[in-house]
Design a protein around this motif. Structure first.
Motif, PDB file in Angstrom:
ATOM      1  N   VAL A 132       0.846  -1.192   0.000  1.00 42.91           N
ATOM      2  CA  VAL A 132       0.000   0.000   0.000  1.00 42.91           C
ATOM      3  C   VAL A 132       0.883   1.244   0.000  1.00 42.91           C
ATOM      4  O   VAL A 132       2.074   1.176   0.313  1.00 42.91           O
ATOM      5  CB  VAL A 132      -0.987   0.013   1.199  1.00 42.91           C
ATOM      6  N   LEU A 133       0.302   2.376  -0.342  1.00 40.76           N
ATOM      7  CA  LEU A 133       1.028   3.637  -0.372  1.00 40.76           C
ATOM      8  C   LEU A 133       1.468   3.999   1.052  1.00 40.76           C
ATOM      9  O   LEU A 133       0.641   4.110   1.956  1.00 40.76           O
ATOM     10  CB  LEU A 133       0.133   4.740  -0.945  1.00 40.76           C
ATOM     11  N   ALA A 134       2.767   4.193   1.251  1.00 43.57           N
ATOM     12  CA  ALA A 134       3.339   4.475   2.576  1.00 43.57           C
ATOM     13  C   ALA A 134       3.527   5.979   2.752  1.00 43.57           C
ATOM     14  O   ALA A 134       4.354   6.588   2.082  1.00 43.57           O
ATOM     15  CB  ALA A 134       4.678   3.754   2.728  1.00 43.57           C
ATOM     16  N   LEU A 135       2.761   6.568   3.677  1.00 48.18           N
ATOM     17  CA  LEU A 135       2.805   8.000   3.950  1.00 48.18           C
ATOM     18  C   LEU A 135       3.323   8.222   5.370  1.00 48.18           C
ATOM     19  O   LEU A 135       2.792   7.657   6.320  1.00 48.18           O
ATOM     20  CB  LEU A 135       1.409   8.616   3.813  1.00 48.18           C
ATOM     21  N   MET A 136       4.320   9.063   5.503  1.00 44.80           N
ATOM     22  CA  MET A 136       4.951   9.270   6.807  1.00 44.80           C
ATOM     23  C   MET A 136       4.817  10.708   7.268  1.00 44.80           C
ATOM     24  O   MET A 136       4.920  11.638   6.473  1.00 44.80           O
ATOM     25  CB  MET A 136       6.426   8.894   6.735  1.00 44.80           C
ATOM     26  N   VAL A 137       4.584  10.876   8.573  1.00 47.39           N
ATOM     27  CA  VAL A 137       4.548  12.190   9.204  1.00 47.39           C
ATOM     28  C   VAL A 137       5.585  12.253  10.316  1.00 47.39           C
ATOM     29  O   VAL A 137       6.023  11.224  10.829  1.00 47.39           O
ATOM     30  CB  VAL A 137       3.153  12.511   9.798  1.00 47.39           C
ATOM     31  N   GLU A 138       5.944  13.466  10.676  1.00 44.24           N
ATOM     32  CA  GLU A 138       6.802  13.666  11.844  1.00 44.24           C
ATOM     33  C   GLU A 138       5.963  13.364  13.081  1.00 44.24           C
ATOM     34  O   GLU A 138       4.756  13.617  13.085  1.00 44.24           O
ATOM     35  CB  GLU A 138       7.327  15.104  11.882  1.00 44.24           C
ATOM     36  N   PRO A 139       6.567  12.836  14.141  1.00 45.50           N
ATOM     37  CA  PRO A 139       5.784  12.472  15.321  1.00 45.50           C
ATOM     38  C   PRO A 139       5.190  13.691  16.030  1.00 45.50           C
ATOM     39  O   PRO A 139       5.904  14.660  16.295  1.00 45.50           O
ATOM     40  CB  PRO A 139       6.782  11.751  16.208  1.00 45.50           C
ATOM     41  N   LEU A 140       3.890  13.625  16.299  1.00 49.23           N
ATOM     42  CA  LEU A 140       3.235  14.685  17.070  1.00 49.23           C
ATOM     43  C   LEU A 140       3.734  14.629  18.506  1.00 49.23           C
ATOM     44  O   LEU A 140       3.739  13.571  19.122  1.00 49.23           O
ATOM     45  CB  LEU A 140       1.722  14.513  17.047  1.00 49.23           C
ATOM     46  N   GLY A 141       4.137  15.734  19.013  1.00 50.31           N
ATOM     47  CA  GLY A 141       4.697  15.771  20.356  1.00 50.31           C
ATOM     48  C   GLY A 141       6.203  15.572  20.332  1.00 50.31           C
ATOM     49  O   GLY A 141       6.868  15.739  21.335  1.00 50.31           O
ATOM     50  N   GLY A 142       6.753  15.217  19.172  1.00 45.78           N
ATOM     51  CA  GLY A 142       8.199  15.042  19.010  1.00 45.78           C
ATOM     52  C   GLY A 142       8.757  13.838  19.735  1.00 45.78           C
ATOM     53  O   GLY A 142       8.057  13.162  20.477  1.00 45.78           O
ATOM     54  N   VAL A 144      10.595  12.369  22.594  1.00 43.99           N
ATOM     55  CA  VAL A 144      10.756  12.868  23.959  1.00 43.99           C
ATOM     56  C   VAL A 144      11.867  12.129  24.703  1.00 43.99           C
ATOM     57  O   VAL A 144      12.783  12.751  25.232  1.00 43.99           O
ATOM     58  CB  VAL A 144       9.417  12.748  24.732  1.00 43.99           C
ATOM     59  N   THR A 145      11.792  10.818  24.723  1.00 44.78           N
ATOM     60  CA  THR A 145      12.775  10.033  25.483  1.00 44.78           C
ATOM     61  C   THR A 145      14.077   9.902  24.695  1.00 44.78           C
ATOM     62  O   THR A 145      14.082  10.060  23.461  1.00 44.78           O
ATOM     63  CB  THR A 145      12.228   8.624  25.776  1.00 44.78           C
ATOM     64  N   PRO A 146      15.166   9.588  25.378  1.00 42.86           N
ATOM     65  CA  PRO A 146      16.432   9.377  24.658  1.00 42.86           C
ATOM     66  C   PRO A 146      16.298   8.292  23.575  1.00 42.86           C
ATOM     67  O   PRO A 146      16.832   8.451  22.480  1.00 42.86           O
ATOM     68  CB  PRO A 146      17.410   8.961  25.755  1.00 42.86           C
ATOM     69  N   TRP A 147      15.585   7.213  23.869  1.00 44.48           N
ATOM     70  CA  TRP A 147      15.410   6.135  22.899  1.00 44.48           C
ATOM     71  C   TRP A 147      14.647   6.635  21.669  1.00 44.48           C
ATOM     72  O   TRP A 147      15.017   6.320  20.537  1.00 44.48           O
ATOM     73  CB  TRP A 147      14.695   4.947  23.528  1.00 44.48           C
ATOM     74  N   GLN A 148      13.601   7.416  21.873  1.00 44.25           N
ATOM     75  CA  GLN A 148      12.848   7.969  20.737  1.00 44.25           C
ATOM     76  C   GLN A 148      13.739   8.882  19.892  1.00 44.25           C
ATOM     77  O   GLN A 148      13.663   8.868  18.662  1.00 44.25           O
ATOM     78  CB  GLN A 148      11.629   8.753  21.227  1.00 44.25           C
ATOM     79  N   LYS A 149      14.581   9.651  20.550  1.00 43.90           N
ATOM     80  CA  LYS A 149      15.487  10.547  19.816  1.00 43.90           C
ATOM     81  C   LYS A 149      16.467   9.746  18.963  1.00 43.90           C
ATOM     82  O   LYS A 149      16.738  10.116  17.814  1.00 43.90           O
ATOM     83  CB  LYS A 149      16.222  11.466  20.790  1.00 43.90           C
ATOM     84  N   VAL A 150      16.966   8.647  19.485  1.00 42.17           N
ATOM     85  CA  VAL A 150      17.867   7.775  18.709  1.00 42.17           C
ATOM     86  C   VAL A 150      17.125   7.179  17.524  1.00 42.17           C
ATOM     87  O   VAL A 150      17.615   7.199  16.387  1.00 42.17           O
ATOM     88  CB  VAL A 150      18.469   6.663  19.602  1.00 42.17           C
ATOM     89  N   LEU A 151      15.919   6.648  17.767  1.00 42.86           N
ATOM     90  CA  LEU A 151      15.140   6.049  16.677  1.00 42.86           C
ATOM     91  C   LEU A 151      14.853   7.063  15.574  1.00 42.86           C
ATOM     92  O   LEU A 151      14.969   6.742  14.387  1.00 42.86           O
ATOM     93  CB  LEU A 151      13.823   5.483  17.205  1.00 42.86           C
ATOM     94  N   ALA A 153      16.562   9.758  14.850  1.00 39.66           N
ATOM     95  CA  ALA A 153      17.814  10.081  14.154  1.00 39.66           C
ATOM     96  C   ALA A 153      18.157   8.973  13.144  1.00 39.66           C
ATOM     97  O   ALA A 153      18.612   9.263  12.029  1.00 39.66           O
ATOM     98  CB  ALA A 153      18.947  10.265  15.161  1.00 39.66           C
ATOM     99  N   LEU A 154      17.911   7.721  13.504  1.00 43.51           N
ATOM    100  CA  LEU A 154      18.182   6.601  12.601  1.00 43.51           C
ATOM    101  C   LEU A 154      17.247   6.591  11.391  1.00 43.51           C
ATOM    102  O   LEU A 154      17.576   6.016  10.353  1.00 43.51           O
ATOM    103  CB  LEU A 154      18.070   5.272  13.357  1.00 43.51           C
ATOM    104  N   GLN A 155      16.083   7.215  11.510  1.00 43.38           N
ATOM    105  CA  GLN A 155      15.133   7.264  10.402  1.00 43.38           C
ATOM    106  C   GLN A 155      15.547   8.272   9.324  1.00 43.38           C
ATOM    107  O   GLN A 155      15.128   8.160   8.182  1.00 43.38           O
ATOM    108  CB  GLN A 155      13.724   7.651  10.906  1.00 43.38           C
ATOM    109  N   GLU A 156      16.360   9.245   9.697  1.00 49.56           N
ATOM    110  CA  GLU A 156      16.657  10.358   8.794  1.00 49.56           C
ATOM    111  C   GLU A 156      17.228   9.923   7.435  1.00 49.56           C
ATOM    112  O   GLU A 156      16.804  10.466   6.409  1.00 49.56           O
ATOM    113  CB  GLU A 156      17.583  11.371   9.471  1.00 49.56           C
ATOM    114  N   PRO A 157      18.173   8.983   7.344  1.00 51.36           N
ATOM    115  CA  PRO A 157      18.676   8.607   6.007  1.00 51.36           C
ATOM    116  C   PRO A 157      17.579   8.063   5.084  1.00 51.36           C
ATOM    117  O   PRO A 157      17.585   8.338   3.884  1.00 51.36           O
ATOM    118  CB  PRO A 157      19.726   7.528   6.305  1.00 51.36           C
TER     119      PRO A 157
END
Length: 170
Positions: A132-142, A144-151, A153-157
């Motif tokens: 199916v068509l894959a549509l991505m958004v930035e996370p609402l609320g950003g 927050v946790t260190p683990w979320q920030k790492v994940l 950052a890994l998504q950026e490439p």
């Protein structure tokens, strides 16, 4: 079945996805993650802006269904009741099974379905595996946790690949 993590399109927020965009893509069913995609995880009920967006999609004959990995259906049940839309719980993303079940319930095939989410390893991988068509958004609320920030950052490439593909095709 594609094992790609790359979304087809990137958006800052869910409300940038218009009925016109979905119609041009041939989409009549929009599956969506809930947490951080349509609302921060701490949010128990939908806000007016989200209700208005869902109503605008419905007015243009676009079905919306939440596809969630939440183990407890309580929050998802309450949230979807507030929107007047169905949900597919315990979806098991990145498996495509939950998306297939949602499409079957809605009576729509994958060529007319999109999946909206904020995470590559669950939402985008499930969308690509289901075809199916894959549509991505930035996370609402950003993130927050260190683990979320790492994940995130890994998504950026992977998001950069999507941006380049869309720039070349524009």
């Amino acid at each position: 079945m594609s094992l790609s993590l790359v979304p087809a399109r990137l958006f800052r927020r869910y409300d940038e996805i218009t009925p016109e965009f979905l119609h041009r893509a041939g989409i009549t069913l929009l599956l969506s993650d809930l947490d951080f995609t349509l609302a921060p995880k701490s949010c128990r009920s939908p806000g007016q802006a989200l209700r208005d967006w869902i109503a605008a999609l419905a007015a243009e004959d676009i079905q919306v269904m939440i596809v969630s990995n939440n183990r407890s259906g309580e929050r998802v049940t309450e949230f979807c009741a507030g929107l007047g839309i169905p949900f597919q719980g315990r979806a098991g993303k990145p498996s495509a099974k939950g998306l297939y079940a949602a499409m079957e319930r809605a009576g729509v095939d994958r060529s007319h379905t999109a999946m909206l989410g904020d995470k590559l390893l669950t939402d985008m991988l499930a969308a690509n595996r289901a075809g199916v068509l894959a549509l991505m958004v930035e996370p609402l609320g950003g993130a927050v946790t260190p683990w979320q920030k790492v994940l995130h950052a890994l998504q950026e490439p992977f998001k950069a690949v999507c941006r380049r593909r869309n720039w070349k095709n524009a």
